[in-house]
Design a protein around this motif. Structure first.
Motif: not given
Length: 198
Positions: A35, A37, A41-42, A45, A178-179, A182-184
């Motif tokens: 989680i 950056p 998964n994140v 930036y 950016w969000i 993110i691999d959610t």
């Protein structure tokens, strides 16, 4: 072993608590790899300097972000340090304008307006909003909409004018880009379906 002895139960409670604290510490450290950056998964930036797409991964049976080649926002490539400052500003805009009072991000917030988790990837920006705003790029259309939502009413629900400046709009667009990278683990479900046969 005397089960009636309070010391037995106290020792059991203390040892169980200590074991669970060790497990919690391990899980916390392990979770940070996913989680943070730059973690699993994140992305960092500065991913905002790249093209971001969303495709179905059959091996995971989930939609996942795909990071592509260079595609800097507003035509300007930024360093990691610059990107971090932009993200901070974008996040503050979203918090200070209470966007989650109407929108959802990562499953948190309200359902009055669209979910913003993958807003950057929404094809409506190219299909509807670029022509409506007269802007040449998706990011310019998004910034224009954020600064002047009253000029572009959206069906029955209208976004209020939140007095977002151009700098704030650019930072918010960067944050949304950016969000979206993110691999959610496929959230929101069914958002992107670009694979053949789906």
């Amino acid at each position: 072993m005397n089960f009636q002895d309070p010391l037995f139960w106290r020792a059991g409670a203390v040892s169980t608590t200590l074991v669970m604290l060790v497990v919690l510490a391990f899980l916390s450290v392990d979770s940070m790899r996913y989680i943070t950056p730059g973690g699993i998964n994140v992305p960092d930036y500065d991913v905002i300097n790249h093209a971001i797409d969303y495709r179905f991964d059959w091996s995971r049976t989930a939609d996942v972000p795909v990071i592509g080649g260079d595609e800097p926002l507003f035509g300007k490539k930024v360093t990691k340090a610059e990107a971090e400052k932009i993200m901070e500003k974008g996040k503050l805009v979203i918090q200070s304008r209470n966007c989650m009072n109407c929108h959802t991000i990562f499953g948190n917030g309200a359902y009055y307006g669209p979910d913003l988790t993958k807003a950057w990837l929404d094809p409506a920006w190219q299909q509807i909003w670029m022509p409506a705003t007269g802007k040449a790029t998706k990011e310019e259309a998004m910034a224009e909409f954020l600064m002047h939502p009253d000029k572009y009413p959206t069906w029955r629900r209208k976004m209020p004018d939140l007095k977002i400046t151009e700098e704030e709009a650019h930072a918010t667009v960067a944050y949304l880009k950016w969000i979206s990278a993110i691999d959610t683990n496929g959230f929101p479900s069914g958002f992107g379906h670009k694979s053949v046969g789906r």
